[in-house]
Write an enzyme that holds these catalytic residues in place. Structure first.
Site, short mmCIF file in Angstrom:
data_model
loop_
_atom_site.label_atom_id
_atom_site.label_comp_id
_atom_site.label_asym_id
_atom_site.label_seq_id
_atom_site.Cartn_x
_atom_site.Cartn_y
_atom_site.Cartn_z
N HIS A 206 0.87 -1.19 0.00
CA HIS A 206 0.00 0.00 0.00
C HIS A 206 0.90 1.23 0.00
O HIS A 206 1.68 1.43 0.93
CB HIS A 206 -0.91 0.02 1.22
CG HIS A 206 -1.86 1.18 1.23
ND1 HIS A 206 -3.13 1.11 0.71
CD2 HIS A 206 -1.70 2.46 1.66
CE1 HIS A 206 -3.72 2.28 0.83
NE2 HIS A 206 -2.88 3.12 1.40
N CYS A 207 0.80 2.03 -1.06
CA CYS A 207 1.71 3.17 -1.22
C CYS A 207 1.08 4.44 -0.62
O CYS A 207 0.04 4.90 -1.10
CB CYS A 207 2.01 3.40 -2.70
SG CYS A 207 3.21 4.73 -2.98
N PRO A 208 1.70 5.01 0.40
CA PRO A 208 1.12 6.22 1.02
C PRO A 208 1.19 7.45 0.12
O PRO A 208 0.41 8.38 0.29
CB PRO A 208 1.99 6.41 2.28
CG PRO A 208 3.27 5.72 1.98
CD PRO A 208 2.92 4.56 1.10
#
Length: 298
Positions: A156-158
């Protein structure tokens, strides 16, 4: 999926995703504005009528923004009841299994194993997701931030505020490559634009915006370079970030000997499947087609 859009409008406007993505666009347009409004080589070329290089640069900026928007907005590979052929049916017998994650948060997700109904042999384990209520395909993982199970979950890429999965991973990599090239070019333009002054105070006043731009570029450029390098390596061996970091806890990988990777089919075939094979892949059948001797529990 429609449930995602049932949030109040105010929560959508001020959500983390909107703020992060707006910040990215502001940073990008801000640095580009400095290059065209300050006395840089790009501005000099534009004013002198040499439009080719500035137009190429602007096209690269536009491409990076389009790729960023594409990764943010597209389906990363959501596993849903409508497209999951292994959807759980009520009353189906199940048995307990090993947990993929040691922490209690993931224990709910992996506490139950469902007997597969697609002809898969028992040595290929499929897991029941306690959050979504579906049987997860091989290489899928539940993301608690997105609230969905993701096919071939990477991370999950912030910075995008979305998951990177099987459907958008290739576009994520292309974005990293374009962004790294763009940052490198921009660093050169900013570096050559610094103005010499006789005193430190005058130098800081004259180059203040350049210093801010250089700080952002070095910070962001280092991150994108490391990301594109690591993801290039992982793509070459057909492994995800999650699998690389947690393979000793993942049910379908932890029983393989040493660093053996059941998904690695050679560099060229891995690249072809990653960039050109656009449909979701049947990783369960891929494992079943491998020789039994490659399995730790053959």
């Amino acid at each position: 999926m429609a449930a995602v859009w049932k949030k109040p409008c105010c929560r959508l406007v001020f959500s983390t995703a909107v703020l992060v993505r707006s910040f990215h666009v502001c940073i990008t347009t801000g640095v580009v504005s400095i290059l065209f409004f300050k006395d840089t080589a790009l501005r000099q070329q534009w004013l002198s009528g040499e439009y080719l290089v500035p137009c190429i640069y602007l096209a690269l900026v536009f491409l990076s923004l389009v790729l960023y928007a594409a990764v943010c907005s597209m389906d990363p590979g959501f596993v849903s009841l409508t497209n999951n052929r292994n959807a759980i049916r009520k009353g189906r017998p199940c048995v307990e299994s090993d947990s993929e994650e040691d922490d209690s948060a993931s224990a709910t997700e992996t506490s139950v194993m469902i007997e597969p109904d697609i002809g898969i042999k028992p040595r290929v384990k499929l897991r029941n997701c306690g959050f979504c209520g579906i049987q997860q395909p091989i290489r899928a993982k539940h993301c608690e931030l997105c609230g969905f199970c993701i096919h071939r979950f990477d991370h999950h890429c912030p910075w995008f505020e979305t998951c990177i999965g099987e459907r958008n991973h290739r576009f994520f990599w292309i974005f990293l490559l374009v962004e790294t090239s763009l940052v490198g070019w921009t660093v050169h333009l900013v570096w050559t634009a610094f103005v010499y002054e006789s005193s430190w105070s005058s130098w800081i006043v004259s180059n203040g915006l350049y210093l801010v731009a250089m700080f952002v570029l070095v910070l962001g450029g280092t991150a994108t370079f490391l990301l594109v390098a690591s993801h290039t390596y992982l793509i070459g061996i057909n492994l995800t970030t999650w699998e690389f970091m947690s393979r000793h806890r993942i049910t379908y990988l932890k029983d393989y000997h040493g660093d053996e990777n059941p998904f690695d089919e050679g560099l060229l075939k891995n690249l072809w499947k990653f960039f050109l094979h656009l449909r979701l892949k049947d990783w369960e059948m891929h494992l079943m087609n491998r020789p039994a001797k490659t399995l730790g529990r053959a």
